[in-house]
Design a protein around this motif. Structure first.
Motif, short mmCIF file in Angstrom:
data_model
loop_
_atom_site.label_atom_id
_atom_site.label_comp_id
_atom_site.label_asym_id
_atom_site.label_seq_id
_atom_site.Cartn_x
_atom_site.Cartn_y
_atom_site.Cartn_z
N GLN A 1 3.99 -22.45 35.99
CA GLN A 1 4.60 -21.92 37.20
C GLN A 1 3.86 -20.68 37.69
O GLN A 1 3.63 -20.51 38.88
CB GLN A 1 6.08 -21.62 36.98
CG GLN A 1 6.78 -21.20 38.24
CD GLN A 1 6.72 -22.27 39.33
OE1 GLN A 1 6.99 -23.43 39.09
NE2 GLN A 1 6.33 -21.87 40.53
N VAL A 2 3.47 -19.80 36.74
CA VAL A 2 2.71 -18.61 37.13
C VAL A 2 1.38 -19.02 37.76
O VAL A 2 0.96 -18.48 38.78
CB VAL A 2 2.48 -17.66 35.93
CG1 VAL A 2 1.53 -16.52 36.30
CG2 VAL A 2 3.80 -17.09 35.44
N ARG A 3 0.72 -20.00 37.15
CA ARG A 3 -0.56 -20.45 37.70
C ARG A 3 -0.38 -21.05 39.10
O ARG A 3 -1.22 -20.86 39.98
CB ARG A 3 -1.25 -21.42 36.74
CG ARG A 3 -1.73 -20.68 35.48
CD ARG A 3 -2.69 -21.51 34.66
NE ARG A 3 -3.00 -20.87 33.39
CZ ARG A 3 -3.94 -19.92 33.22
NH1 ARG A 3 -4.66 -19.52 34.24
NH2 ARG A 3 -4.14 -19.40 32.03
N SER A 4 0.71 -21.76 39.32
CA SER A 4 1.01 -22.29 40.64
C SER A 4 1.24 -21.14 41.64
O SER A 4 0.72 -21.18 42.77
CB SER A 4 2.25 -23.18 40.57
OG SER A 4 2.63 -23.62 41.85
N SER A 5 1.97 -20.13 41.20
CA SER A 5 2.20 -18.97 42.06
C SER A 5 0.89 -18.22 42.35
O SER A 5 0.70 -17.70 43.45
CB SER A 5 3.21 -18.02 41.43
OG SER A 5 4.49 -18.62 41.40
N LEU A 6 0.02 -18.16 41.36
CA LEU A 6 -1.30 -17.55 41.57
C LEU A 6 -2.07 -18.28 42.67
O LEU A 6 -2.68 -17.64 43.54
CB LEU A 6 -2.12 -17.57 40.28
CG LEU A 6 -1.91 -16.42 39.31
CD1 LEU A 6 -2.58 -16.74 37.98
CD2 LEU A 6 -2.44 -15.13 39.88
N ARG A 7 -2.03 -19.61 42.63
CA ARG A 7 -2.71 -20.39 43.68
C ARG A 7 -2.11 -20.08 45.04
O ARG A 7 -2.84 -19.93 46.03
CB ARG A 7 -2.62 -21.89 43.38
CG ARG A 7 -3.59 -22.35 42.30
CD ARG A 7 -3.64 -23.87 42.18
NE ARG A 7 -2.37 -24.45 41.77
CZ ARG A 7 -1.93 -24.53 40.52
NH1 ARG A 7 -2.65 -24.05 39.53
NH2 ARG A 7 -0.77 -25.10 40.25
N SER A 8 -0.79 -19.94 45.09
CA SER A 8 -0.13 -19.62 46.36
C SER A 8 -0.56 -18.25 46.87
O SER A 8 -0.78 -18.07 48.07
CB SER A 8 1.39 -19.66 46.20
OG SER A 8 1.82 -20.96 45.91
N VAL A 9 -0.68 -17.27 45.96
CA VAL A 9 -1.12 -15.94 46.36
C VAL A 9 -2.55 -15.99 46.89
O VAL A 9 -2.87 -15.39 47.91
CB VAL A 9 -0.99 -14.94 45.19
CG1 VAL A 9 -1.77 -13.66 45.44
CG2 VAL A 9 0.48 -14.62 44.92
N LYS A 10 -3.40 -16.74 46.21
CA LYS A 10 -4.80 -16.84 46.63
C LYS A 10 -4.93 -17.50 48.00
O LYS A 10 -5.82 -17.16 48.77
CB LYS A 10 -5.61 -17.63 45.60
CG LYS A 10 -5.82 -16.90 44.31
CD LYS A 10 -6.55 -17.80 43.32
CE LYS A 10 -6.74 -17.14 41.99
NZ LYS A 10 -7.42 -18.01 41.02
N MET A 11 -4.05 -18.45 48.29
CA MET A 11 -4.14 -19.19 49.55
C MET A 11 -3.30 -18.57 50.66
O MET A 11 -3.37 -19.01 51.80
CB MET A 11 -3.71 -20.64 49.33
CG MET A 11 -4.64 -21.40 48.40
SD MET A 11 -4.29 -23.18 48.22
CE MET A 11 -2.53 -23.28 48.11
N ALA A 12 -2.51 -17.56 50.32
CA ALA A 12 -1.59 -16.97 51.30
C ALA A 12 -2.33 -16.34 52.47
O ALA A 12 -3.44 -15.82 52.32
CB ALA A 12 -0.71 -15.93 50.62
N ALA B 1 5.89 -12.84 50.39
CA ALA B 1 6.74 -13.83 49.70
C ALA B 1 6.01 -14.43 48.52
O ALA B 1 6.59 -14.59 47.43
CB ALA B 1 7.18 -14.92 50.68
N ALA B 2 4.74 -14.77 48.68
CA ALA B 2 3.95 -15.35 47.59
C ALA B 2 3.79 -14.33 46.45
O ALA B 2 3.92 -14.67 45.27
CB ALA B 2 2.59 -15.80 48.10
N ARG B 3 3.53 -13.10 46.82
CA ARG B 3 3.36 -12.03 45.83
C ARG B 3 4.66 -11.81 45.05
O ARG B 3 4.64 -11.68 43.82
CB ARG B 3 2.94 -10.76 46.55
CG ARG B 3 2.80 -9.55 45.67
CD ARG B 3 2.54 -8.32 46.48
NE ARG B 3 3.73 -8.00 47.28
CZ ARG B 3 3.77 -7.10 48.23
NH1 ARG B 3 2.69 -6.41 48.55
NH2 ARG B 3 4.87 -6.86 48.89
N ASN B 4 5.79 -11.78 45.73
CA ASN B 4 7.06 -11.57 45.05
C ASN B 4 7.42 -12.73 44.14
O ASN B 4 7.97 -12.53 43.06
CB ASN B 4 8.18 -11.30 46.06
CG ASN B 4 8.02 -9.94 46.71
OD1 ASN B 4 7.44 -9.02 46.13
ND2 ASN B 4 8.52 -9.81 47.93
#
Length: 128
Positions: free
Chosen positions: A79-90, A97-100
């Protein structure tokens, strides 16, 4: 008060400081924070593997508890890795929101890793 995860693996996770860094990071500086989180995830994966290697020294109940904790930690890592991808693509407009979400997922991961550590050190259940 420090979180239990921060106390367990201060060097690998440092959950409170890392979460603060994630939450206060700017859009322009996101590469630094994502590299930091990725590095901490990689280091912690090695620590989890080390705990798994000690499972043979535990009784059956403790082995089952450790394996369950490892399963949860791996799911939280994903899940953290998925959130990392979201932050990178944000984009700038959805970065907060992605960062939080990344900070929230990282906290949950830190708690799961603390549980792995606690389960792996169940010395009262060590077989003799």
């Amino acid at each position: 008060a420090p979180s239990s995860a921060g106390a367990v693996h201060g060097l690998a996770l440092d959950s409170q400081a890392t979460t603060r860094q994630i939450r206060s990071n700017t859009f322009e500086a996101r590469d630094a924070v994502t590299r930091n989180v990725e590095s901490r995830l990689d280091s912690t994966r090695d620590l989890i593997a080390s705990n798994r290697g000690h499972a043979a020294m535990l009784d059956a109940a403790a082995q089952a508890q450790l394996q369950s904790a490892i399963t949860v930690a791996r799911a939280r890592e994903a899940q953290v890795r998925s959130s990392l991808r979201s932050v990178k693509m944000a984009r700038q407009d959805n970065y907060d929101a992605a960062r939080n979400q990344l900070a929230q997922d990282y906290d949950a991961y830190a708690i799961a890793v603390a549980q792995v550590e606690a389960s792996g050190k169940a010395e009262a259940n060590v077989t003799r």
